[in-house]
Design an enzyme around this catalytic site. Structure first.
Site, mmCIF file in Angstrom:
data_model
loop_
_atom_site.group_PDB
_atom_site.id
_atom_site.type_symbol
_atom_site.label_atom_id
_atom_site.label_comp_id
_atom_site.label_asym_id
_atom_site.label_seq_id
_atom_site.Cartn_x
_atom_site.Cartn_y
_atom_site.Cartn_z
ATOM 1 N N ASP A 162 -11.269 2.782 4.112
ATOM 2 C CA ASP A 162 -11.697 1.570 4.278
ATOM 3 C C ASP A 162 -13.232 1.137 3.717
ATOM 4 O O ASP A 162 -13.815 0.247 3.513
ATOM 5 C CB ASP A 162 -11.567 0.578 5.322
ATOM 6 C CG ASP A 162 -10.184 -0.195 5.241
ATOM 7 O OD1 ASP A 162 -9.789 -0.542 4.268
ATOM 8 O OD2 ASP A 162 -9.502 -0.181 6.427
ATOM 9 N N LYS B 30 0.929 -1.182 0.044
ATOM 10 C CA LYS B 30 0.117 -0.061 -0.135
ATOM 11 C C LYS B 30 0.918 1.357 0.007
ATOM 12 O O LYS B 30 0.586 2.169 -0.774
ATOM 13 C CB LYS B 30 -0.765 0.112 1.135
ATOM 14 C CG LYS B 30 -2.154 -1.123 1.048
ATOM 15 C CD LYS B 30 -2.802 -1.043 2.429
ATOM 16 C CE LYS B 30 -3.836 -2.132 2.485
ATOM 17 N NZ LYS B 30 -4.651 -2.515 3.733
ATOM 18 N N GLN C 172 -4.917 -1.543 9.711
ATOM 19 C CA GLN C 172 -4.943 -2.964 9.040
ATOM 20 C C GLN C 172 -5.434 -3.899 10.011
ATOM 21 O O GLN C 172 -5.299 -4.074 11.199
ATOM 22 C CB GLN C 172 -3.299 -3.273 8.748
ATOM 23 C CG GLN C 172 -2.978 -4.414 7.854
ATOM 24 C CD GLN C 172 -3.996 -4.325 6.667
ATOM 25 O OE1 GLN C 172 -4.003 -3.337 6.024
ATOM 26 N NE2 GLN C 172 -4.123 -5.591 6.160
HETATM 27 N N1 GUN Z 1 -6.845 -6.849 6.102
HETATM 28 C C1 GUN Z 1 -7.495 -7.435 5.068
HETATM 29 N N2 GUN Z 1 -7.934 -6.677 4.216
HETATM 30 C C2 GUN Z 1 -8.006 -5.422 4.788
HETATM 31 C C3 GUN Z 1 -8.576 -4.275 4.267
HETATM 32 O O1 GUN Z 1 -9.297 -4.217 3.197
HETATM 33 N N3 GUN Z 1 -8.507 -3.369 4.930
HETATM 34 C C4 GUN Z 1 -7.986 -3.303 6.479
HETATM 35 N N4 GUN Z 1 -8.140 -2.239 7.059
HETATM 36 N N5 GUN Z 1 -7.506 -4.527 6.715
HETATM 37 C C5 GUN Z 1 -7.460 -5.300 5.862
#
Ligand code: GUN
Length: 278
Positions: free
Chosen positions: A118, A51, A95
């Protein structure tokens, strides 16, 4: 046809990069994404690193704020409140998964809905379900973009979603309803799973069961989106038995190289949208 998620992701990121460049010229400001990472769970470390790398590539600022897995919940809450107030931060992402002693809903509810890249905060979830403007979770948003890269008008199509998670299944339902699809969600307690799936014009698999979807589960000429990322004997495989299903589908996403790259591009897209809205 194999849907090229990498290519679609590159296209979207190029568009985001150009828009950031022109906004920088006009406003002298740059969007910034803050990512909170708690603990050392390896898949999360990899996701977060990707990311950050892709954010930098499109000219976005980004930071990873790391905590040890035994950090108290209140420290994270205080940090989020501080990020909420900081005018230089456009988007906040914590996360998942979180250590057991931290309650996910307390964290998600603290993030300012306007910075919730998100789309997990109940305000965004509710707005999406009501058909109002909302920040849409990145994975289902990416899936929809991939579906629309092969078929623009989805009106009247029967979509079947395997999996009912807050991250994917539920928001995917809302997005497809907005596209005038007839939507069925199936899950671990559904009877006649195979029969239900075989009626889908669009089949979305997001359950985390390696190669669950076989050739006789899919309708000829359908669009298949595979959200699964499963590690089997050091290889990453999806929820769809790709080799068998590819012969029957009109279009299908591979794993890797399908939904995954699109999810990150959508995260950058959401961060840019938050920046613009402010
Ligand atoms: N862990 C796995 N996929 C995601 C996501 O799309 N967002 C977040 N914050 N954590 C994740």
């Amino acid at each position: 046809m194999i849907i090229n998620g990498k290519l679609q992701s590159e296209k979207l990121r190029k568009k985001i990069k150009n828009e950031i460049l022109s906004l920088k010229r006009k406003t002298k400001k740059t969007p910034k994404l803050s990512v909170i990472l708690i603990g050392n769970y390896l898949p999360s470390q990899i996701y977060v690193r990707n990311k950050e790398k892709m954010a930098k590539e499109v000219g976005m600022k980004s930071e990873i704020i790391r905590y040890h897995s035994n950090i108290p919940e209140k420290t994270i809450i205080s940090k989020i409140i501080q990020l909420n107030k900081n005018k230089n931060i456009s988007g906040i992402l914590v996360q998942l998964p979180l250590p057991k002693h931290i309650k996910k809903e307390n964290i998600i509810n603290t993030i300012d809905p306007k910075k919730d890249v998100d789309g997990f905060n109940p305000i965004n979830v509710g707005n999406l379900a009501s058909g109002y403007n909302a920040i849409v979770p990145c994975t289902p948003l990416g899936c929809l973009k991939l579906i629309k890269s092969v078929k623009k008008n989805l009106s009247g199509k029967h979509a079947v979603i395997i999996g009912r998670s807050n991250l994917n299944g539920k928001p995917m339902t809302q997005l497809l309803l907005k596209e005038n699809c007839t939507v069925t969600i199936v899950h671990s307690k559904t009877k006649n799973l195979k029969t239900q799936c075989s009626q889908a014009d669009i089949l979305i698999a997001a359950v985390g069961v390696p190669k669950l979807v076989k050739k006789d589960w899919v309708k000829r000429g359908s669009i298949i989106i595979d959200v699964g990322i499963n590690k089997v004997k050091d290889k990453i495989v999806g929820d769809v038995d790709f080799k068998m299903v590819v012969k029957k589908a009109r279009a299908i996403t591979p794993v890797p190289g399908g939904v995954g790259p699109m999810t990150i591009a959508c995260l950058l897209n959401n961060t840019l949208e938050c920046f613009k809205a402010r």
